[in-house]
Write a protein that holds these residues in place. Structure first.
Motif, PDB file in Angstrom:
ATOM      1  N   UNK A 237       0.833  -1.206   0.000  1.00 48.49           N
ATOM      2  CA  UNK A 237       0.000   0.000   0.000  1.00 48.49           C
ATOM      3  C   UNK A 237       0.866   1.253   0.000  1.00 48.49           C
ATOM      4  N   UNK A 238       1.985   1.214   0.720  1.00 45.03           N
ATOM      5  CA  UNK A 238       2.869   2.379   0.743  1.00 45.03           C
ATOM      6  C   UNK A 238       3.471   2.633  -0.634  1.00 45.03           C
ATOM      7  N   UNK A 239       3.849   1.578  -1.337  1.00 43.89           N
ATOM      8  CA  UNK A 239       4.375   1.771  -2.688  1.00 43.89           C
ATOM      9  C   UNK A 239       3.309   2.358  -3.621  1.00 43.89           C
ATOM     10  N   UNK A 240       2.057   1.927  -3.433  1.00 43.06           N
ATOM     11  CA  UNK A 240       0.958   2.524  -4.214  1.00 43.06           C
ATOM     12  C   UNK A 240       0.851   4.012  -3.907  1.00 43.06           C
ATOM     13  N   UNK A 241       1.001   4.362  -2.646  1.00 46.88           N
ATOM     14  CA  UNK A 241       0.925   5.773  -2.248  1.00 46.88           C
ATOM     15  C   UNK A 241       2.064   6.574  -2.868  1.00 46.88           C
ATOM     16  N   UNK A 242       3.298   6.051  -2.742  1.00 49.77           N
ATOM     17  CA  UNK A 242       4.454   6.779  -3.261  1.00 49.77           C
ATOM     18  C   UNK A 242       4.396   6.930  -4.784  1.00 49.77           C
ATOM     19  N   UNK A 243       3.830   5.944  -5.461  1.00 51.49           N
ATOM     20  CA  UNK A 243       3.680   6.038  -6.922  1.00 51.49           C
ATOM     21  C   UNK A 243       2.797   7.214  -7.327  1.00 51.49           C
TER      22      UNK A 243
ATOM     23  N   UNK B 281       5.888  17.146  -3.555  1.00 50.96           N
ATOM     24  CA  UNK B 281       4.734  17.544  -2.748  1.00 50.96           C
ATOM     25  C   UNK B 281       4.284  16.334  -1.918  1.00 50.96           C
ATOM     26  N   UNK B 282       5.104  15.926  -0.981  1.00 51.06           N
ATOM     27  CA  UNK B 282       4.832  14.743  -0.172  1.00 51.06           C
ATOM     28  C   UNK B 282       3.683  15.004   0.803  1.00 51.06           C
TER      29      UNK B 282
ATOM     30  N   UNK C 161       3.960  10.488   4.329  1.00 51.88           N
ATOM     31  CA  UNK C 161       5.174  10.600   5.137  1.00 51.88           C
ATOM     32  C   UNK C 161       5.017   9.816   6.445  1.00 51.88           C
ATOM     33  N   UNK C 162       3.873   9.982   7.098  1.00 50.67           N
ATOM     34  CA  UNK C 162       3.623   9.245   8.342  1.00 50.67           C
ATOM     35  C   UNK C 162       3.595   7.737   8.089  1.00 50.67           C
ATOM     36  N   UNK C 163       3.069   7.353   6.946  1.00 52.13           N
ATOM     37  CA  UNK C 163       2.980   5.928   6.623  1.00 52.13           C
ATOM     38  C   UNK C 163       4.363   5.301   6.479  1.00 52.13           C
ATOM     39  N   UNK C 164       5.323   6.048   5.958  1.00 52.88           N
ATOM     40  CA  UNK C 164       6.683   5.519   5.823  1.00 52.88           C
ATOM     41  C   UNK C 164       7.219   5.131   7.196  1.00 52.88           C
ATOM     42  N   UNK C 165       7.054   6.009   8.169  1.00 53.79           N
ATOM     43  CA  UNK C 165       7.518   5.707   9.523  1.00 53.79           C
ATOM     44  C   UNK C 165       6.743   4.565  10.159  1.00 53.79           C
ATOM     45  N   UNK C 166       5.427   4.538   9.956  1.00 54.68           N
ATOM     46  CA  UNK C 166       4.605   3.485  10.552  1.00 54.68           C
ATOM     47  C   UNK C 166       4.969   2.112   9.994  1.00 54.68           C
TER      48      UNK C 166
END
Length: 719
Positions: free
Chosen positions: A114-120, A126-127, A132-137
Motif C-alpha cells: 500500500x505504501x508503494x501505491x501511495x508513493x507512486x 509535494x509529499x 510521510x507518516x505511513x513511511x515511519x509506521x
C-alpha cells in the motif's frame, strides 16, 4: 501536529490547506483542536456530521480514518479507508492510510504494498503528510516483526524526509543498532551501487536506465526501481552492480527470500580477475546467510522427557542429595500461567568443585539438563520433567537421571520436542556452573579458553545449511564451497568482542585453509559508507583528527565495539589534535567499550592524567574507576576508589549521589540506607565495603547457579 492555514492539506494533494480545501479550513482546525484537547469522540462526531453533507470529501475521510485508528476502532477505520480508496483511487493519502492500517494490524507485506501505491501517486516534491507518516509506521511495523533490512530501508527514507526536530526514525535505528547480539552486518546501512567513474564514452549503453532506476530507488519508489533493474539484469548480462541493486530494493520491499537470493548471486559475480571473492562478495554472502528464510540449517532439538513418579518426597530427597544436581530457583514471571514445579534443578556433568581458584577448564562443571519435579495433582500423577538437548550426550543424560532417582521414578512416558535451534549456533554457546568464589579475572580467562575451544573445535565440526549440510572442516577441501565458507567465517568473526580474538580468528582461517584479511584503505568521500565489518582493518594513520572524530561517532552509533576501540585509541594516542576534537568522548568510549576491566582501568588513569593536566575536575573518571572496581570484584581496589573520591571529589555536585547509586545497584548498600540518603555527604567506610567478595562470603552465597553471563541466552531452558 498543529494544523494551520499553511499546513499540508489532509486531502493528500500535497498543497497547503490555504490553497486547497480552504472552505473546510475552519472545520479542520476545529477537529484538530478537539483531538489535541483529548476529545477524540467529539472530533469523530463532528467529522461524521460534516461527511453527512459531503460524503466523498477526501480531507474528511482522511481525518475520520485517523481518528478511528487513534480510538482503536480498527474495523470502522478499515471501512472508512475502503470508501476513501473507492472514491479517490488516485489519492496518495488514501493508500497512505491503508498502509498505516495494515502496519497497525501487523500485516507488513500489505503495508509495504500500500505504501508503494501511495508513493507512486505522490506529486513531484509535494509529499502528503499522511504518506510521510505511513513511511515511519511501516518501518516501525517491520522492525517489530524482525525484518531488519526492510525496516532500516523505510526508517532511513523517513529520516531523510523528516524535519530537523523529528528524530523518531534515528532513535529507532540507534536502539536497533545497540541491541545486544544483533550481528554487525545487520547494523549497517545498505547503499545502492553506482557505475564506476568512467568517461561517458566508456559507460555501458544501459547506464542511463541504471541511473534512472537508482533515482527511483532513492525516492522510495522501490517497486518501480525493481522493475527497471529486472529489465537491466537481462540486458546487462550478469553485471554485479545491477544484481546488487536489484537485491537491495527487494530487501527494502520486505522480500527476504529474493533479497538473500540476490545477495548470493551478487557474491558469485563479485570476484577478482584471479577468481578470488572480494570483500563485498564475502560480506554479501554472509548477509544472505543471516537473513535467508529458505536456508535449511541442521537443527538440534530441545526435548522434554516425562517420568512418572511414585513418591515425589523420595524423588525430591534424592535430587537434593546428589552431587551432580543443584537447586535452581525459577523466576515465577517466566512461567506465566504454566504450572509451577515443586522443585527445580540443574543437572551437571560433574560435581561443583569446592573452589574456583586456579580451576582448570576441564574441571568446570557443564549444565546438561534442567529438571522439574511436580507433585501429584487432581488431573495427573506426580512426575519429573527432564529438559535437555537431543545431542551426542542425550543417552548419558537419561541414564544419569534414572540412576539418581532410582525406584522413585518409573520408565519415561512421553518425549516432546519443545524447540529447535541451529546446530552451528549452538556450538558457539555453552552452559557451565563455576564455583561462586571463582575470581573474576580467572573467570574471564576460562571464558576466553572456552570460547577458543568452541570456535576451533566445536563450530568447525558442526554442519551448516549454507555449506549444504557440511561442516566447515569438510567444506575447507571443497573449492565450490569456498565463498559460502568465507561468509560463514565472517559471521563468526564479526561477533568478536575483544581485540585479543584477532589471533583466534587467524588460527581459524589457517585451520580452514582460508586467506587472512588485508588492511583496508579508503578515500575520504567513501569513509561514511565503508562497511562496519571492515573498520577494524582500516588504515587509520592517514586520517585527520576530525575524520577520526566522525568515524568514532559512527562506530559508537553502529555498536561496532572493536572498531570503536581502534579509532578511539588512535585519537587519544596522537601528540596533538585539531580544535573541535572531543578527546573526553574518545576516552569515555575506550573505557566503555574495553571488555577487559584491567585494561579499562588503564584508560581511566590516562584520562585522569589528561584531564588534571588541563586543570579540570577528574570526577567523571573517578566514578568510572569505581564502577570498574565493582565489576572486577576487587574489594581492595573498590576501597581505594572510594577513598580517592572521598578525598578529592566528594564535595562536587552530584558525586556522592552517583557513588551511592553505583553501590546500591551492585547490592553494596542496603535499600533502607539508600532511601535515607537523599543528599549523602559521606561515603561507606571500609567495614562496609571490605571483604565483600571473599570466598564463601555473603555476596558469593547470593550468586545464582547459572551459565556464564557472557554466553547466557534468555535462560537455560524453560519448562
Amino acid at each position: 501536529m498543529a494544523i494551520d492555514q499553511y499546513s499540508p492539506c489532509p486531502c493528500g494533494s500535497g498543497k497547503k490547506l490555504k490553497f486547497c480545501c480552504s472552505d473546510l479550513a475552519h472545520e479542520i482546525q476545529k477537529i484538530e483542536k478537539l483531538v489535541s484537547g483529548e476529545q477524540p469522540h467529539a472530533a469523530l462526531k463532528h467529522v461524521e456530521h460534516l461527511l453527512d453533507k459531503q460524503p466523498e470529501r477526501a480531507s474528511l475521510l482522511d481525518l475520520k480514518a485517523s481518528i478511528e485508528m487513534g480510538l482503536d476502532q480498527l474495523e470502522d477505520a478499515q471501512s472508512t479507508i475502503q470508501v476513501y480508496l473507492l472514491t479517490h483511487p488516485d489519492n496518495p493519502s488514501a493508500y497512505g492510510q491503508a498502509a498505516i492500517m495494515a502496519a497497525a494490524k501487523g500485516e507488513t507485506a500489505a503495508a509495504v504494498g500500500a505504501l508503494q501505491e501511495a508513493l507512486d501517486r505522490v506529486p513531484d516534491r509535494q509529499m502528503p503528510q499522511r504518506v510521510f507518516e505511513a513511511i515511519g509506521a511501516v518501518g516501525h511495523a517491520l522492525l517489530i516483526t524482525g525484518d531488519l533490512i526492510a525496516a532500516r530501508g523505510h526508517l532511513i527514507l523517513y529520516a531523510g524526509m523528516s524535519p530537523d526536530e523529528d528524530n523518531r526514525a534515528i532513535d529507532l535505528l540507534l536502539r536497533m543498532n545497540l541491541q545486544g547480539g544483533l550481528p554487525l552486518l545487520l547494523r549497517d546501512t545498505l547503499y545502492l551501487h553506482e557505475l564506476s567513474d568512467q568517461p561517458s564514452t566508456d559507460q555501458p549503453p544501459w547506464s542511463a536506465v541504471f541511473e534512472e532506476a537508482g533515482q527511483l530507488a532513492r525516492r522510495g519508489l522501490w517497486r518501480r526501481a525493481e522493475a527497471e533493474y529486472v529489465k537491466l539484469a537481462e540486458q546487462a548480462k550478469q553485471h554485479p552492480d545491477v544484481a546488487y541493486n536489484l537485491a537491495v530494493v527487494r530487501g527494502w520491499l520486505g522480500d527476504a527470500a529474493q533479497f538473500a537470493s540476490g545477495m548470493h548471486h551478487f557474491a558469485q559475480l563479485a570476484t577478482t580477475a584471479a577468481g578470488a571473492p572480494t570483500d563485498e562478495a564475502v560480506e554479501a554472502e554472509a548477509l544472505a546467510q543471516l537473513v535467508d528464510p529458505d536456508l535449511d540449517e541442521p537443527k538440534l532439538e530441545t526435548v522434554r522427557v516425562t517420568y512418572p513418579v511414585g513418591d515425589d518426597d523420595l524423588a525430591a530427597e534424592r535430587l537434593a542429595a546428589h552431587k551432580q544436581t543443584e537447586h535452581y530457583e525459577l523466576d515465577p514471571q517466566s512461567l506465566g500461567e504454566a504450572a509451577h514445579p515443586r522443585e527445580s534443578y540443574v543437572l551437571l556433568d560433574r560435581p561443583v568443585p569446592s573452589t574456583g581458584v586456579d580451576l582448570a577448564i576441564e574441571d568446570a562443571p557443564n549444565v546438561l539438563a534442567f529438571l522439574s519435579l511436580y507433585g501429584k495433582r487432581t488431573d495427573r500423577d506426580a512426575q519429573i520433567e527432564l529438559t535437555t538437548d537431543r545431542g551426542e550426550h542425550f543417552q548419558e543424560v537419561e541414564t544419569l537421571v534414572v540412576d539418581i532417582l532410582g525406584d522413585a521414578c518409573q520408565a519415561q512416558s512421553d518425549t516432546e520436542v519443545v524447540a529447535e535451534k541451529p546446530a552451528a549456533e549452538e556450538a558457539l554457546s555453552w552452559r557451565w556452573r563455576l564455583p561462586d568464589d571463582t575470581p573474576s579475572a580467572h573467570r574471564r580467562a576460562l571464558l576466553a579458553k572456552r570460547r577458543q575451544h568452541a570456535i576451533l573445535e566445536d563450530w568447525v565440526a558442526a554442519p551448516r545449511g549454507a555449506l549444504d549440510g557440511k561442516s566447515p572442516l569438510e567444506a575447507a577441501n571443497d573449492e565450490a564451497a569456498r565463498l559460502p565458507l568465507l561468509g560463514s567465517v565472517l559471521i563468526v568473526e564479526q561477533a568478536a568482542a575483544d581485540p585479543s580474538e584477532f589471533d583466534l580468528f587467524a588460527q581459524l582461517r589457517d585451520k580452514l585453509n582460508l586467506p587472512g584479511h588485508d588492511p583496508v584503505t579508503c578515500e575520504q568521500e567513501q569513509l561514511n559508507q565503508l562497511p562496519l565489518v571492515r573498520l577494524t582493518r582500516l588504515e587509520l594513520s592517514g586520517l585527520g583528527d576530525l575524520q577520526l572524530q566522525k568515524l568514532l561517532n559512527r562506530t559508537v552509533m553502529g555498536g561496532a565495539n572493536l572498531a570503536t576501540l581502534r579509532v578511539a585509541e588512535e585519537l587519544v594516542g596522537r601528540d596533538t589534535v585539531e580544535e573541535g576534537v572531543d578527546l573526553a568522548s574518545a576516552y569515555r568510549q575506550l573505557i566503555r567499550a574495553e571488555p577487559a576491566p584491567d585494561r579499562a582501568l588503564e584508560w581511566v588513569r590516562k584520562a585522569t592524567k589528561w584531564t588534571e593536566a588541563s586543570g579540570e575536575s577528574a570526577a567523571e573518571w573517578a566514578l568510572l574507576e569505581l564502577e570498574l572496581q565493582i565489576e572486577r570484584s576487587d574489594a581492595e581496589g573498590l576501597q581505594q576508589s572510594l577513598n580517592h573520591i572521598r578525598e578529592k571529589h566528594i564535595n562536587e555536585a552530584g558525586v556522592a549521589e552517583a557513588v551511592y547509586k553505583l553501590l546500591y545497584s551492585a547490592g553494596l548498600v542496603p535499600p533502607e540506607e539508600m532511601q535515607a540518603s537523599q543528599h549523602p555527604t559521606a561515603l561507606p567506610q571500609e567495614s562496609q565495603a571490605g571483604g565483600l567478595w571473599t570466598p564463601g562470603g555473603e555476596a558469593a552465597a547470593a550468586a545464582p547457579a547459572q551459565s556464564d553471563p557472557a554466553q547466557a541466552k534468555s535462560a537455560i531452558w524453560t519448562p
